[in-house]
Design an enzyme around this catalytic site. Structure first.
Site, PDB file in Angstrom:
ATOM      1  N   TRP A   1     -15.322  38.703  16.950  1.00 43.21           N
ATOM      2  CA  TRP A   1     -14.632  39.753  17.692  1.00 43.21           C
ATOM      3  C   TRP A   1     -13.322  40.123  17.022  1.00 43.21           C
ATOM      4  O   TRP A   1     -12.938  41.289  16.972  1.00 43.21           O
ATOM      5  CB  TRP A   1     -14.359  39.301  19.129  1.00 43.21           C
ATOM      6  N   HIS A   2     -12.630  39.120  16.458  1.00 49.55           N
ATOM      7  CA  HIS A   2     -11.334  39.389  15.844  1.00 49.55           C
ATOM      8  C   HIS A   2     -11.458  40.208  14.561  1.00 49.55           C
ATOM      9  O   HIS A   2     -10.498  40.888  14.184  1.00 49.55           O
ATOM     10  CB  HIS A   2     -10.601  38.079  15.545  1.00 49.55           C
ATOM     11  N   GLY A   3     -12.581  40.152  13.913  1.00 48.32           N
ATOM     12  CA  GLY A   3     -12.724  40.941  12.699  1.00 48.32           C
ATOM     13  C   GLY A   3     -14.090  40.788  12.072  1.00 48.32           C
ATOM     14  O   GLY A   3     -14.726  39.729  12.171  1.00 48.32           O
TER      15      GLY A   3
ATOM     16  N   PHE B   1      -7.521  44.632  15.951  1.00 52.55           N
ATOM     17  CA  PHE B   1      -8.733  43.933  16.385  1.00 52.55           C
ATOM     18  C   PHE B   1      -9.452  44.665  17.494  1.00 52.55           C
ATOM     19  O   PHE B   1     -10.494  44.268  17.929  1.00 52.55           O
ATOM     20  CB  PHE B   1      -8.392  42.509  16.847  1.00 52.55           C
TER      21      PHE B   1
END
Length: 468
Positions: free
Chosen positions: A321-323, A468
């Site tokens: 999810w963060h990247g 993000f």
């Protein structure tokens, strides 16, 4: 438009005056706020506002179908696929296309997958998570389908759309739908949070980034091992200051508008273990992952071994999810592995054994493990993270020491020991200014702002989590 810019401050003050002139008409306040939300999103790119409007319309229509057919799961499944699919296309298309292309090449298949230039809309991760919480609440019967404008306002609420925190529909929609006259909430706390945000983001975080973090991470092979260790600690503090400072700012903005946002941080670097860390860091995300990923996977209901698999999957998805990159997946895997090891140790040797032996050792072990994982979070790729680790291992000799890193590390340790006392300073400051005449507060604000600008680097710092 940065929330720290002078332009935003002026526009927000004008908007605030107009907004509270409609205090007796809550519905009109909502319409005005909805207009402002889309104005903020469109200030980044008009197409982002169009994507948000189209997405909101689709999810709202599907939620009506869910409410009308509560016994049928198909509409719920379609809505979740639509929500996650939209995020996947904008955020992960190129990543998965590259991975699939590499697999095809390894298999010797001469197939060229088409490439697309897709710009990720601002806030898409956050309003996707907002919508998923809404869909679950409608499915469970916790919420009735609201008026379309209330739902659109919930998804687009500008204080939290850029970088969170993640709002739950069942907690936030009632604040939108209220029939009561709104009031400014906790004005002295809002004032304190704005000052705290400016100090954290505009000054302290920016100084750490400019003088230590960015130069070292850009060329790790040129720096001594002690420099690299200090830069890593500096990044851990920079990230916390930047993200928690943003949360402070938008929490204050929401309070000035008569809304409450969820708590997102609670002294995370004082955590006793990784489980405790995720109860303190980005709380709105960690609880979202728990409720909408970990528990639906089975949580801890299917035995000890399955629990560890579910936990690892949840942390891998948190990393992704963060990247869209291998470095973020590795970062999630490091946290997942650490929590699995923690659970195994608790299971066989007794829960929180290290904490019972020494809280300081437990805190330091957790802090160092979290900092180690930040290497891959800060790096732009997995190979860059490995290069940083390699430099830390090899550069203890033969490379010039750029900073008084050992002294800085000692100072950081001293600061860490005194941090439990320092966290109470904002609350004490809030209590102090509550006794100051309102006429004097603007002058106090200007004086602190002038001091911060005097010491801060030039330019307006970015909010890291906005990416993000």
């Amino acid at each position: 438009m940065s929330y720290l810019s002078i332009e935003f401050a002026i526009l927000f003050l004008v908007f605030l005056g107009l907004y509270w002139s409609l205090q007796q008409k809550t519905k009109w306040q909502n319409y005005l706020l909805l207009l402002a939300n889309y104005g903020v999103v469109a200030s980044f790119d008009v197409c982002f506002a169009l994507v948000l409007a189209g997405y909101s319309a689709v999810i709202y229509g599907l939620s009506i179908a869910i409410a009308r057919n509560p016994e049928q799961n198909k509409w719920f499944v379609i809505s979740i696929v639509a929500a996650i699919g939209n995020l996947a296309v904008f955020k992960y298309f190129d990543f998965f296309r590259t991975v699939l292309q590499d697999v095809l090449n390894l298999l010797g298949l001469n197939v060229l997958l088409p490439g697309l230039e897709i710009i990720m809309p601002i806030g898409i991760s956050f309003y996707t998570f907002h919508s998923v919480s809404y869909l679950f609440s409608v499915k469970k019967g916790e919420l009735d389908v609201p008026h379309w404008s209330d739902f659109a306002l919930f998804l687009s609420f500008f204080p939290s759309i850029v970088a969170g925190p993640i709002n739950r529909a069942k907690a936030f929609l009632p604040q939108i739908q209220t029939q009561s006259i709104r009031e400014v909430l906790e004005p002295h706390r809002a004032f304190t949070l704005i000052l705290l945000a400016i100090i954290k983001v505009y000054w302290l975080s920016a100084v750490l980034a400019q003088h230590w973090v960015d130069p070292v991470f850009a060329s790790p092979m040129e720096y001594h091992t002690l420099d690299l260790i200090f830069a890593l600690y500096a990044y851990a503090i920079q990230l916390y200051l930047n993200f928690s400072g943003y949360t402070d700012l938008v929490t204050a903005i929401a309070l000035l508008l008569g809304f409450r946002l969820p708590i997102n941080f609670n002294t995370p670097y004082l955590a006793m273990n990784l489980r405790d860390f995720w109860n303190r860091w980005h709380i709105s995300l960690s609880t979202w992952i728990r409720d909408y990923v970990y528990i639906p996977l089975g949580g801890n209901r299917k035995g000890f071994s399955r629990t560890q698999i579910n936990l690892m999957l949840a942390m891998l998805l948190s990393g992704l999810w963060h990247g869209a990159g291998l470095n973020f997946i590795v970062w999630g895997a490091i946290h997942g592995l650490g929590m699995v090891v923690l659970n195994v140790c608790d299971h066989y040797f007794g829960r929180d054994r290290i904490t019972h032996h020494s809280t300081l050792i437990a805190k330091l072990l957790t802090f160092h493990y979290v900092c180690f994982a930040w290497i891959f979070f800060r790096s732009t790729s997995f190979m860059e993270g490995m290069e940083y680790l390699s430099a830390m291992a090899d550069n203890f000799t033969g490379v010039e020491l750029h900073f008084n890193s050992l002294i800085y590390i000692i100072l950081l340790f001293i600061f860490y020991c005194f941090y439990p006392v320092l966290v109470n300073v904002p609350q004490q400051f809030c209590r102090l200014i509550s006794q100051v005449n309102w006429i004097a507060l603007p002058f106090l604000f200007i004086a602190i702002l002038w001091l911060v600008i005097s010491f801060a680097p030039s330019g307006i710092p970015n909010f890291i989590y906005a990416g993000f």
